[in-house]
Design a protein around this motif. Sequence first.
Motif, PDB file in Angstrom:
ATOM      1  N   MET A   1       0.837  -1.198   0.000  1.00 41.29           N
ATOM      2  CA  MET A   1       0.000   0.000   0.000  1.00 41.29           C
ATOM      3  C   MET A   1       0.874   1.251   0.000  1.00 41.29           C
ATOM      4  O   MET A   1       0.581   2.229  -0.706  1.00 41.29           O
ATOM      5  CB  MET A   1      -0.945   0.004   1.210  1.00 41.29           C
ATOM      6  N   VAL A   2       1.951   1.203   0.808  1.00 43.25           N
ATOM      7  CA  VAL A   2       2.885   2.340   0.834  1.00 43.25           C
ATOM      8  C   VAL A   2       3.548   2.505  -0.536  1.00 43.25           C
ATOM      9  O   VAL A   2       3.675   3.623  -1.051  1.00 43.25           O
ATOM     10  CB  VAL A   2       3.947   2.151   1.931  1.00 43.25           C
ATOM     11  N   ILE A   3       3.943   1.399  -1.146  1.00 43.23           N
ATOM     12  CA  ILE A   3       4.567   1.437  -2.470  1.00 43.23           C
ATOM     13  C   ILE A   3       3.600   1.997  -3.504  1.00 43.23           C
ATOM     14  O   ILE A   3       3.972   2.827  -4.348  1.00 43.23           O
ATOM     15  CB  ILE A   3       5.043   0.025  -2.883  1.00 43.23           C
TER      16      ILE A   3
ATOM     17  N   ALA B   1      -1.327   3.324   6.535  1.00 43.56           N
ATOM     18  CA  ALA B   1      -0.999   3.104   5.121  1.00 43.56           C
ATOM     19  C   ALA B   1      -2.260   3.008   4.280  1.00 43.56           C
ATOM     20  O   ALA B   1      -2.321   3.521   3.152  1.00 43.56           O
ATOM     21  CB  ALA B   1      -0.165   1.832   4.972  1.00 43.56           C
ATOM     22  N   SER B   2      -3.281   2.347   4.816  1.00 40.14           N
ATOM     23  CA  SER B   2      -4.539   2.166   4.082  1.00 40.14           C
ATOM     24  C   SER B   2      -5.223   3.500   3.799  1.00 40.14           C
ATOM     25  O   SER B   2      -5.695   3.738   2.686  1.00 40.14           O
ATOM     26  CB  SER B   2      -5.470   1.258   4.886  1.00 40.14           C
ATOM     27  N   ILE B   3      -5.268   4.384   4.788  1.00 41.87           N
ATOM     28  CA  ILE B   3      -5.951   5.667   4.611  1.00 41.87           C
ATOM     29  C   ILE B   3      -5.077   6.650   3.836  1.00 41.87           C
ATOM     30  O   ILE B   3      -5.562   7.351   2.936  1.00 41.87           O
ATOM     31  CB  ILE B   3      -6.331   6.262   5.979  1.00 41.87           C
ATOM     32  N   LEU B   4      -3.779   6.716   4.145  1.00 41.85           N
ATOM     33  CA  LEU B   4      -2.893   7.650   3.450  1.00 41.85           C
ATOM     34  C   LEU B   4      -2.817   7.334   1.957  1.00 41.85           C
ATOM     35  O   LEU B   4      -2.853   8.246   1.127  1.00 41.85           O
ATOM     36  CB  LEU B   4      -1.495   7.610   4.068  1.00 41.85           C
ATOM     37  N   SER B   5      -2.724   6.063   1.625  1.00 40.97           N
ATOM     38  CA  SER B   5      -2.664   5.662   0.213  1.00 40.97           C
ATOM     39  C   SER B   5      -4.048   5.622  -0.423  1.00 40.97           C
ATOM     40  O   SER B   5      -4.174   5.331  -1.614  1.00 40.97           O
ATOM     41  CB  SER B   5      -1.995   4.291   0.084  1.00 40.97           C
ATOM     42  N   THR B   6      -5.085   5.893   0.367  1.00 42.17           N
ATOM     43  CA  THR B   6      -6.506   5.863  -0.047  1.00 42.17           C
ATOM     44  C   THR B   6      -6.924   4.482  -0.539  1.00 42.17           C
ATOM     45  O   THR B   6      -7.792   4.360  -1.407  1.00 42.17           O
ATOM     46  CB  THR B   6      -6.807   6.926  -1.132  1.00 42.17           C
ATOM     47  N   THR B   7      -6.302   3.423   0.025  1.00 40.15           N
ATOM     48  CA  THR B   7      -6.700   2.062  -0.349  1.00 40.15           C
ATOM     49  C   THR B   7      -8.021   1.683   0.302  1.00 40.15           C
ATOM     50  O   THR B   7      -8.942   1.207  -0.368  1.00 40.15           O
ATOM     51  CB  THR B   7      -5.609   1.055   0.051  1.00 40.15           C
ATOM     52  N   GLY B   8      -8.126   1.868   1.604  1.00 42.31           N
ATOM     53  CA  GLY B   8      -9.396   1.619   2.277  1.00 42.31           C
ATOM     54  C   GLY B   8      -9.569   0.235   2.852  1.00 42.31           C
ATOM     55  O   GLY B   8     -10.670  -0.117   3.299  1.00 42.31           O
TER      56      GLY B   8
ATOM     57  N   VAL C   1      -7.156  13.227   9.382  1.00 48.93           N
ATOM     58  CA  VAL C   1      -6.178  14.120   8.743  1.00 48.93           C
ATOM     59  C   VAL C   1      -5.566  13.447   7.520  1.00 48.93           C
ATOM     60  O   VAL C   1      -5.388  14.075   6.463  1.00 48.93           O
ATOM     61  CB  VAL C   1      -5.085  14.522   9.753  1.00 48.93           C
ATOM     62  N   LEU C   2      -5.242  12.150   7.642  1.00 49.94           N
ATOM     63  CA  LEU C   2      -4.656  11.412   6.519  1.00 49.94           C
ATOM     64  C   LEU C   2      -5.604  11.360   5.330  1.00 49.94           C
ATOM     65  O   LEU C   2      -5.159  11.296   4.177  1.00 49.94           O
ATOM     66  CB  LEU C   2      -4.276   9.993   6.955  1.00 49.94           C
ATOM     67  N   MET C   3      -6.915  11.372   5.591  1.00 46.57           N
ATOM     68  CA  MET C   3      -7.887  11.357   4.496  1.00 46.57           C
ATOM     69  C   MET C   3      -7.765  12.588   3.610  1.00 46.57           C
ATOM     70  O   MET C   3      -8.065  12.538   2.422  1.00 46.57           O
ATOM     71  CB  MET C   3      -9.313  11.262   5.064  1.00 46.57           C
TER      72      MET C   3
END
Length: 483
Positions: free
Chosen positions: A246-248, A311-318, A337-339
């Motif tokens: 997700m980070v990648i 990682a899920s929210i920052l990368s907008t994976t969910g 905030v990450l959203m």
Amino acid sequence: MHFKVIFKTVSVLILILDIFLLLCAGVGAYYEEWAAVRSFLLSIAISGCISFGILFVFRHEKQKTLSTRDGLITVTLSWLVASTVAAFPYIFDGGMLTVTDAFFETMSGFSTTGATILTDIEKMPGSLLLWRSLTHWLGGMGIVVLGVAILPLLGIGGMQLMQAEAPGPSVDKITPRIAETAKYLWYVYVGFTALETFLLVCGGMTFFDALNHSFSTLATGGFSTKNLSVGHYDSAYIDGVITLFMVIAGMNFTLHFRLMSGNFKGIFRNTELKAYLLVFFAASAVIAFSLHGKIYGSVWESIRYASFQAASILSTTGFATTDYEYWTYLGQVTLLVLMFVGGCSGSTAGGIKVVRIATLLKQGFNEMKFLVHPRGVFILKISGYPVRKNIVYAISGFFFLYVCTLLVVTSALAASDIDLLTSFTAALATVGNIGPGFGNVGPAENYAFLPDHVKWILSFAMMAGRLELYTVFVLFTPMFWKK
């Protein structure tokens, strides 16, 4: 504007989509899901006949290079038509979904939002689950960018399509020819997908589940084959693998290409990459600190769940491994905030993008310097290079438009008697292509309860967010249609 060429372009893209529909039909036949196979074949027949018909009618049309306006129309129309065609299998499969729900699900897929209206995912046929994940994977790098690598065969230039579709304030070409750029980006994309699939299989996932979750991860989408998402597996190893990818996936894909090709110049001084990683590690640390001793007993557990959700929210994976609405308020507000932040430009992630926020922050500091030193000359630099004023203006305009869009969508939902927390985070989660929010659209809930007209509003919000707002909203300005 060259409408005939635009229709030909969209027709070719739909035929590409039909190839993947045929692949899912083959998977359905393997699993003996004959109702799903019929729905796929019927979808192919309808969309294929229309596409071939358009190509036949315009077969004598001279090959032309698309203008910027042509590219904007083509991209928006492609997303609408692709989402419509992709909804056919859901509709034809015994009437499992209404037209509204089917379109919402496919727009959520292609826009890599991951917001779902399905209440029991595990009862779905495997071939439809694969198709659902494929809409993520194709929408992630962009079915339009896939077409850019093929459209030169028709003599249609791709730079205008790439500029309209590519997420971020600018398109970073890694080769002189845009078609070659699209191909190389897809090589990286496919390579990461294969690697993650292999690692997930090593962790005990079936190949089918591993492939689906890899599609969703690299596309930063979030569709899962399980009702409990990644939390179904309750595996630290699987959590770690998906967190890494997700980070990648939230990084700029041109940096991945340069890294693998041995071109390290500029990677380690890339402002956006450093800011992105700093935000991820800082958010993970804050959340883990807030969870330790209150939600989880050990430091390791706190770090595991905190880093995955960050990682899920920052990368907008969910994706979700737990219901974060039961976390501490500090943990929840950090996720909120990450959203707003999102991933890097040139990635499959949504949100405002790190480079825009970094640019606005630096511009804000420069303005404060001007107050102290009115005659000073302060140059705004990103990754060591000066940023042109027109880019700063464009980013400022985007940020304002983003906030206005959030307020309008929030108001539209609130007008439908939906509580404020749910309305705001649903708007934030769809415009930012995140998926889960808070309230009634939290990680343990979905969007099925919403009225049909709200689902159409959110579908539009997902498309506008995926195409970076300007691409869609410019079509509604009178000057766009003037010669």
